[in-house]
Design a protein around this motif. Structure first.
Motif, PDB file in Angstrom:
ATOM      1  N   LEU A   8     -14.576  20.283  -2.287  1.00 33.92           N
ATOM      2  CA  LEU A   8     -14.909  19.570  -1.061  1.00 33.92           C
ATOM      3  C   LEU A   8     -16.056  18.587  -1.283  1.00 33.92           C
ATOM      4  N   SER A   9     -16.014  17.944  -2.434  1.00 37.82           N
ATOM      5  CA  SER A   9     -16.939  16.853  -2.734  1.00 37.82           C
ATOM      6  C   SER A   9     -16.178  15.856  -3.599  1.00 37.82           C
ATOM      7  N   GLY A  10     -16.561  14.604  -3.487  1.00 40.07           N
ATOM      8  CA  GLY A  10     -15.858  13.560  -4.223  1.00 40.07           C
ATOM      9  C   GLY A  10     -14.476  13.329  -3.636  1.00 40.07           C
ATOM     10  N   THR A  11     -13.619  12.681  -4.418  1.00 35.87           N
ATOM     11  CA  THR A  11     -12.273  12.334  -3.960  1.00 35.87           C
ATOM     12  C   THR A  11     -11.225  13.066  -4.767  1.00 35.87           C
ATOM     13  N   THR A  12     -10.268  13.645  -4.048  1.00 31.75           N
ATOM     14  CA  THR A  12      -9.180  14.406  -4.670  1.00 31.75           C
ATOM     15  C   THR A  12      -7.849  13.862  -4.191  1.00 31.75           C
ATOM     16  N   LEU A  13      -6.975  13.558  -5.122  1.00 32.68           N
ATOM     17  CA  LEU A  13      -5.602  13.148  -4.831  1.00 32.68           C
ATOM     18  C   LEU A  13      -4.678  14.311  -5.167  1.00 32.68           C
ATOM     19  N   LEU A  14      -3.850  14.683  -4.197  1.00 30.42           N
ATOM     20  CA  LEU A  14      -2.795  15.676  -4.409  1.00 30.42           C
ATOM     21  C   LEU A  14      -1.491  14.898  -4.551  1.00 30.42           C
ATOM     22  N   ALA A  15      -0.832  15.001  -5.688  1.00 31.05           N
ATOM     23  CA  ALA A  15       0.370  14.216  -5.939  1.00 31.05           C
ATOM     24  C   ALA A  15       1.522  15.112  -6.344  1.00 31.05           C
ATOM     25  N   GLY A  16       2.735  14.714  -5.926  1.00 33.14           N
ATOM     26  CA  GLY A  16       3.910  15.468  -6.320  1.00 33.14           C
ATOM     27  C   GLY A  16       5.115  15.122  -5.470  1.00 33.14           C
ATOM     28  N   PRO A  17       6.252  15.732  -5.779  1.00 37.48           N
ATOM     29  CA  PRO A  17       7.490  15.470  -5.043  1.00 37.48           C
ATOM     30  C   PRO A  17       7.479  16.142  -3.665  1.00 37.48           C
ATOM     31  N   SER A  18       8.557  15.977  -2.943  1.00 35.62           N
ATOM     32  CA  SER A  18       8.712  16.598  -1.628  1.00 35.62           C
ATOM     33  C   SER A  18       8.690  18.113  -1.740  1.00 35.62           C
ATOM     34  N   GLN A  19       8.165  18.726  -0.697  1.00 36.06           N
ATOM     35  CA  GLN A  19       8.231  20.178  -0.525  1.00 36.06           C
ATOM     36  C   GLN A  19       7.470  20.999  -1.563  1.00 36.06           C
ATOM     37  N   VAL A  20       6.338  20.467  -2.048  1.00 40.81           N
ATOM     38  CA  VAL A  20       5.531  21.243  -2.995  1.00 40.81           C
ATOM     39  C   VAL A  20       4.201  21.681  -2.391  1.00 40.81           C
ATOM     40  N   GLY A  21       3.948  21.319  -1.136  1.00 39.55           N
ATOM     41  CA  GLY A  21       2.744  21.785  -0.459  1.00 39.55           C
ATOM     42  C   GLY A  21       1.596  20.792  -0.369  1.00 39.55           C
ATOM     43  N   VAL A 146      -9.883  13.937   0.705  1.00 44.93           N
ATOM     44  CA  VAL A 146      -8.695  14.597   0.171  1.00 44.93           C
ATOM     45  C   VAL A 146      -7.509  13.807   0.683  1.00 44.93           C
ATOM     46  N   LEU A 147      -6.704  13.315  -0.234  1.00 45.76           N
ATOM     47  CA  LEU A 147      -5.534  12.559   0.153  1.00 45.76           C
ATOM     48  C   LEU A 147      -4.332  13.047  -0.623  1.00 45.76           C
ATOM     49  N   ASN A 148      -3.171  12.916  -0.006  1.00 44.80           N
ATOM     50  CA  ASN A 148      -1.960  13.330  -0.699  1.00 44.80           C
ATOM     51  C   ASN A 148      -0.984  12.173  -0.769  1.00 44.80           C
ATOM     52  N   ALA A 149      -0.144  12.224  -1.803  1.00 44.77           N
ATOM     53  CA  ALA A 149       0.800  11.138  -2.040  1.00 44.77           C
ATOM     54  C   ALA A 149       2.070  11.661  -2.697  1.00 44.77           C
ATOM     55  N   PHE A 150       3.181  11.140  -2.218  1.00 41.06           N
ATOM     56  CA  PHE A 150       4.485  11.431  -2.806  1.00 41.06           C
ATOM     57  C   PHE A 150       4.549  10.768  -4.170  1.00 41.06           C
ATOM     58  N   GLU A 151       4.978  11.536  -5.174  1.00 37.65           N
ATOM     59  CA  GLU A 151       5.165  10.986  -6.517  1.00 37.65           C
ATOM     60  C   GLU A 151       6.390  11.644  -7.132  1.00 37.65           C
ATOM     61  N   SER A 152       7.492  10.893  -7.118  1.00 39.27           N
ATOM     62  CA  SER A 152       8.751  11.411  -7.629  1.00 39.27           C
ATOM     63  C   SER A 152       9.784  10.290  -7.602  1.00 39.27           C
ATOM     64  N   ASP A 153      10.816  10.449  -8.399  1.00 42.45           N
ATOM     65  CA  ASP A 153      11.950   9.515  -8.377  1.00 42.45           C
ATOM     66  C   ASP A 153      13.070  10.022  -7.486  1.00 42.45           C
ATOM     67  N   GLU A 154      12.851  11.122  -6.749  1.00 41.38           N
ATOM     68  CA  GLU A 154      13.917  11.726  -5.952  1.00 41.38           C
ATOM     69  C   GLU A 154      14.445  10.807  -4.851  1.00 41.38           C
ATOM     70  N   LEU A 155      13.664   9.804  -4.439  1.00 36.04           N
ATOM     71  CA  LEU A 155      14.125   8.859  -3.410  1.00 36.04           C
ATOM     72  C   LEU A 155      14.525   7.521  -4.016  1.00 36.04           C
ATOM     73  N   GLY A 156      14.699   7.508  -5.322  1.00 36.48           N
ATOM     74  CA  GLY A 156      15.071   6.288  -6.027  1.00 36.48           C
ATOM     75  C   GLY A 156      13.913   5.806  -6.874  1.00 36.48           C
ATOM     76  N   ALA A 157      14.253   5.090  -7.933  1.00 35.97           N
ATOM     77  CA  ALA A 157      13.208   4.625  -8.844  1.00 35.97           C
ATOM     78  C   ALA A 157      13.146   3.115  -8.946  1.00 35.97           C
ATOM     79  N   THR A 179      -7.261  14.273  -9.799  1.00 36.56           N
ATOM     80  CA  THR A 179      -5.902  14.367  -9.301  1.00 36.56           C
ATOM     81  C   THR A 179      -5.394  15.766  -9.581  1.00 36.56           C
ATOM     82  N   ILE A 180      -4.770  16.361  -8.581  1.00 32.31           N
ATOM     83  CA  ILE A 180      -4.122  17.656  -8.745  1.00 32.31           C
ATOM     84  C   ILE A 180      -2.625  17.412  -8.568  1.00 32.31           C
ATOM     85  N   ASN A 181      -1.878  17.678  -9.626  1.00 30.06           N
ATOM     86  CA  ASN A 181      -0.427  17.506  -9.583  1.00 30.06           C
ATOM     87  C   ASN A 181       0.210  18.791  -9.081  1.00 30.06           C
ATOM     88  N   LEU A 182       0.943  18.677  -8.002  1.00 31.96           N
ATOM     89  CA  LEU A 182       1.658  19.819  -7.443  1.00 31.96           C
ATOM     90  C   LEU A 182       3.128  19.695  -7.806  1.00 31.96           C
TER      91      LEU A 182
END
Length: 183
Positions: A8-21, A146-157, A179-182
């Motif tokens: 809970l300090s600094g900046t954290t990116l949560l990245a990963g495909p759909s439905q990983v939390g 804390v921010l999250n972002a979709f990262e996957s080719d599941e919706l097209g590349a 960055t935390i990869n989920l």
């Protein structure tokens, strides 16, 4: 006291495909911040569209997992899901541009945060003219982001929205503390 799944300090990116939390993890971090520090200076930026695929809600808003108190500044974008809502690349890009225009209004209205929680951080920047620096600059002065972002080719590349989204995630990865990869 609520345990935080991320620092809970600094900046954290949560990245990963759909439905990983990603959204659920962001909600838990938000709750932990509120437990420890209260609501003063807290900003929630809600960019997630509500998308249903094969009868299942994908992603969705932070308030599916937690309550956002009235005294937290809560900027909500009524977002399109360009790749899910469109029938062509041109239509998807037009929807992404509309998201970018409306997101600019939300970002410009947001107060300077002590802590900021961003759900679906790439949505405002999937268009060719979306400027991710608007978000990154807003995060710069926060004690916690804390921010999250979709990262996957599941919706097209290879469609323009997916290519741009990959670029935005790359920029976010470069500009956050961790960055935390989920998966």
């Amino acid at each position: 006291m609520t345990d935080s799944p991320v620092p809970l300090s600094g900046t954290t990116l949560l990245a990963g495909p759909s439905q990983v939390g990603k959204t659920r993890t962001t909600a838990r971090a938000f709750e932990a911040w509120l437990d420890r520090h209260g609501t003063d200076g807290v900003v929630v930026l809600e960019f997630a569209p509500e998308v249903e695929r094969d009868g299942e809600l994908l992603g969705g808003r932070l308030d599916r997992f937690t309550s956002v108190p009235d005294d937290v500044w809560h900027g909500v974008l009524d977002a399109h899901a360009p790749r899910a809502d469109a029938t062509s690349d041109d239509e998807a890009l037009a929807l992404a541009r509309e998201n970018a225009e409306h997101a600019r209004t939300v970002l410009e209205a947001a107060p300077k945060p002590t802590a900021v929680f961003v759900n679906d951080a790439t949505i405002p920047f999937q268009a060719d003219h979306g400027n991710v620096s608007l978000l990154v600059d807003h995060l710069a002065d926060a004690e916690c982001a804390v921010l999250n972002a979709f990262e996957s080719d599941e919706l097209g590349a290879e469609n323009p929205v997916s290519r741009r989204e990959r670029d935005v995630v790359g920029t976010l990865r470069e500009r956050v503390d961790r960055t935390i990869n989920l998966e």
